[in-house]
Design a protein around this motif. Structure first.
Motif, PDB file in Angstrom:
ATOM      1  N   VAL A  97     -47.114  87.268  10.280  1.00 49.33           N
ATOM      2  CA  VAL A  97     -48.424  87.909  10.427  1.00 49.33           C
ATOM      3  C   VAL A  97     -48.481  89.205   9.631  1.00 49.33           C
ATOM      4  N   THR A  98     -47.450  90.043   9.747  1.00 49.98           N
ATOM      5  CA  THR A  98     -47.472  91.318   9.018  1.00 49.98           C
ATOM      6  C   THR A  98     -47.430  91.086   7.505  1.00 49.98           C
ATOM      7  N   ALA A  99     -46.718  90.061   7.068  1.00 50.79           N
ATOM      8  CA  ALA A  99     -46.698  89.726   5.634  1.00 50.79           C
ATOM      9  C   ALA A  99     -48.087  89.284   5.190  1.00 50.79           C
ATOM     10  N   GLY A 100     -48.723  88.445   6.002  1.00 51.68           N
ATOM     11  CA  GLY A 100     -50.071  87.989   5.667  1.00 51.68           C
ATOM     12  C   GLY A 100     -51.064  89.131   5.579  1.00 51.68           C
ATOM     13  N   VAL A 101     -50.971  90.083   6.503  1.00 49.82           N
ATOM     14  CA  VAL A 101     -51.857  91.251   6.493  1.00 49.82           C
ATOM     15  C   VAL A 101     -51.657  92.055   5.212  1.00 49.82           C
ATOM     16  N   SER A 102     -50.409  92.119   4.736  1.00 49.05           N
ATOM     17  CA  SER A 102     -50.134  92.909   3.523  1.00 49.05           C
ATOM     18  C   SER A 102     -50.793  92.304   2.279  1.00 49.05           C
ATOM     19  N   LEU A 103     -51.230  91.063   2.368  1.00 50.43           N
ATOM     20  CA  LEU A 103     -51.903  90.417   1.228  1.00 50.43           C
ATOM     21  C   LEU A 103     -53.363  90.832   1.084  1.00 50.43           C
ATOM     22  N   ALA A 104     -53.923  91.457   2.106  1.00 48.29           N
ATOM     23  CA  ALA A 104     -55.338  91.841   2.080  1.00 48.29           C
ATOM     24  C   ALA A 104     -55.640  92.713   0.863  1.00 48.29           C
ATOM     25  N   GLY A 105     -56.527  92.238   0.038  1.00 44.72           N
ATOM     26  CA  GLY A 105     -56.960  92.989  -1.140  1.00 44.72           C
ATOM     27  C   GLY A 105     -55.985  92.985  -2.301  1.00 44.72           C
ATOM     28  N   GLU A 106     -54.865  92.308  -2.172  1.00 44.87           N
ATOM     29  CA  GLU A 106     -53.851  92.289  -3.243  1.00 44.87           C
ATOM     30  C   GLU A 106     -54.307  91.384  -4.383  1.00 44.87           C
ATOM     31  N   THR A 107     -54.114  91.856  -5.612  1.00 39.57           N
ATOM     32  CA  THR A 107     -54.517  91.070  -6.793  1.00 39.57           C
ATOM     33  C   THR A 107     -53.345  90.746  -7.714  1.00 39.57           C
ATOM     34  N   TRP A 108     -52.192  91.345  -7.486  1.00 34.95           N
ATOM     35  CA  TRP A 108     -51.052  91.098  -8.349  1.00 34.95           C
ATOM     36  C   TRP A 108     -50.398  89.769  -7.978  1.00 34.95           C
ATOM     37  N   ALA A 109     -50.276  88.889  -8.964  1.00 35.48           N
ATOM     38  CA  ALA A 109     -49.766  87.532  -8.723  1.00 35.48           C
ATOM     39  C   ALA A 109     -48.334  87.530  -8.202  1.00 35.48           C
ATOM     40  N   TYR A 110     -47.447  88.391  -8.733  1.00 39.42           N
ATOM     41  CA  TYR A 110     -46.051  88.404  -8.282  1.00 39.42           C
ATOM     42  C   TYR A 110     -45.982  88.677  -6.786  1.00 39.42           C
ATOM     43  N   TYR A 111     -46.845  89.577  -6.311  1.00 38.03           N
ATOM     44  CA  TYR A 111     -46.837  89.953  -4.902  1.00 38.03           C
ATOM     45  C   TYR A 111     -47.358  88.811  -4.042  1.00 38.03           C
ATOM     46  N   ILE A 112     -48.429  88.200  -4.477  1.00 35.30           N
ATOM     47  CA  ILE A 112     -49.012  87.071  -3.738  1.00 35.30           C
ATOM     48  C   ILE A 112     -48.020  85.919  -3.667  1.00 35.30           C
ATOM     49  N   VAL A 113     -47.360  85.612  -4.790  1.00 33.02           N
ATOM     50  CA  VAL A 113     -46.366  84.536  -4.813  1.00 33.02           C
ATOM     51  C   VAL A 113     -45.181  84.896  -3.915  1.00 33.02           C
ATOM     52  N   GLY A 114     -44.656  86.114  -4.053  1.00 32.20           N
ATOM     53  CA  GLY A 114     -43.493  86.534  -3.271  1.00 32.20           C
ATOM     54  C   GLY A 114     -43.767  86.545  -1.782  1.00 32.20           C
ATOM     55  N   ILE A 115     -44.907  87.090  -1.384  1.00 31.54           N
ATOM     56  CA  ILE A 115     -45.240  87.142   0.045  1.00 31.54           C
ATOM     57  C   ILE A 115     -45.534  85.746   0.573  1.00 31.54           C
ATOM     58  N   SER A 116     -46.126  84.895  -0.245  1.00 35.89           N
ATOM     59  CA  SER A 116     -46.374  83.508   0.173  1.00 35.89           C
ATOM     60  C   SER A 116     -45.055  82.777   0.412  1.00 35.89           C
ATOM     61  N   ILE A 117     -44.083  82.993  -0.457  1.00 36.53           N
ATOM     62  CA  ILE A 117     -42.753  82.398  -0.268  1.00 36.53           C
ATOM     63  C   ILE A 117     -42.119  82.948   1.009  1.00 36.53           C
ATOM     64  N   GLN A 118     -42.229  84.255   1.196  1.00 38.18           N
ATOM     65  CA  GLN A 118     -41.688  84.880   2.403  1.00 38.18           C
ATOM     66  C   GLN A 118     -42.336  84.282   3.650  1.00 38.18           C
ATOM     67  N   MET A 119     -43.655  84.120   3.635  1.00 34.94           N
ATOM     68  CA  MET A 119     -44.352  83.555   4.789  1.00 34.94           C
ATOM     69  C   MET A 119     -43.927  82.101   5.029  1.00 34.94           C
ATOM     70  N   ALA A 120     -43.734  81.331   3.962  1.00 32.47           N
ATOM     71  CA  ALA A 120     -43.280  79.943   4.114  1.00 32.47           C
ATOM     72  C   ALA A 120     -41.891  79.907   4.756  1.00 32.47           C
ATOM     73  N   LEU A 121     -41.000  80.796   4.319  1.00 32.90           N
ATOM     74  CA  LEU A 121     -39.665  80.872   4.909  1.00 32.90           C
ATOM     75  C   LEU A 121     -39.735  81.268   6.385  1.00 32.90           C
ATOM     76  N   LEU A 122     -40.583  82.219   6.706  1.00 30.91           N
ATOM     77  CA  LEU A 122     -40.725  82.663   8.093  1.00 30.91           C
ATOM     78  C   LEU A 122     -41.283  81.549   8.982  1.00 30.91           C
ATOM     79  N   LEU A 123     -42.235  80.796   8.458  1.00 29.95           N
ATOM     80  CA  LEU A 123     -42.772  79.674   9.238  1.00 29.95           C
ATOM     81  C   LEU A 123     -41.743  78.550   9.368  1.00 29.95           C
ATOM     82  N   LEU A 124     -40.894  78.401   8.361  1.00 27.64           N
ATOM     83  CA  LEU A 124     -39.805  77.435   8.468  1.00 27.64           C
ATOM     84  C   LEU A 124     -38.809  77.878   9.546  1.00 27.64           C
ATOM     85  N   ILE A 125     -38.531  79.175   9.614  1.00 28.42           N
ATOM     86  CA  ILE A 125     -37.667  79.706  10.677  1.00 28.42           C
ATOM     87  C   ILE A 125     -38.285  79.374  12.037  1.00 28.42           C
ATOM     88  N   THR A 126     -39.584  79.600  12.162  1.00 24.70           N
ATOM     89  CA  THR A 126     -40.276  79.278  13.415  1.00 24.70           C
ATOM     90  C   THR A 126     -40.105  77.805  13.761  1.00 24.70           C
TER      91      THR A 126
END
Length: 136
Positions: A97-126
């Motif tokens: 959730v906190t990673a997803g919130v950090s995406l609000a208003g973000e336009t840099w692709a590296y950040y969106i890709v990195g946080i998306s990967i992080q969120m996928a890993l976190l949901l896999l942990i869940t």
């Protein structure tokens, strides 16, 4: 059959520990790559990060935020199954959730890709923790 590779089952605790370590690496590198961005560097030099003033409180809270995720590697490997399962579900969902919130208003692709990967890993942990094998 001789020469065929044998695939062994990996204990759920090792899987969770590995997923947390991988998540932390992605987390760290996304933050490190931010220092290639002039806008972020200017903010840091001015004492601001993401609209927050960089002071003692901010740095302590940031340290605690990172420490909890880091400690989840050890929790995943060492804690008893019942506590381990609950901790992994709760903490991974909190970080997703906190990673997803950090995406609000973000336009840099590296950040969106990195946080998306992080969120996928976190949901896999869940998912791994949620489906923890039970004794039959």
């Amino acid at each position: 059959m001789k020469g065929q590779l044998r695939d062994l089952a990996v204990d759920v605790k090792v899987v969770l520990g590995g997923l947390w370590a991988t998540t932390l690496l992605v987390f760290a590198y996304v933050d490190l790559f931010g220092f290639y961005r002039a806008d972020l560097v200017r903010g840091v030099l001015a004492g601001e990060v993401g609209g927050f003033v960089v002071d003692q409180v901010f740095l302590v809270l940031t340290t605690l935020y990172v420490a909890v995720a880091s400690l989840m590697v050890a929790v995943s490997l060492l804690a008893p199954a019942r506590f381990n399962r609950i901790a992994n579900i709760v903490v991974s969902l909190f970080y997703a959730v906190t990673a997803g919130v950090s995406l609000a208003g973000e336009t840099w692709a590296y950040y969106i890709v990195g946080i998306s990967i992080q969120m996928a890993l976190l949901l896999l942990i869940t998912r791994v923790a949620w489906t923890w094998p039970r004794n039959t």
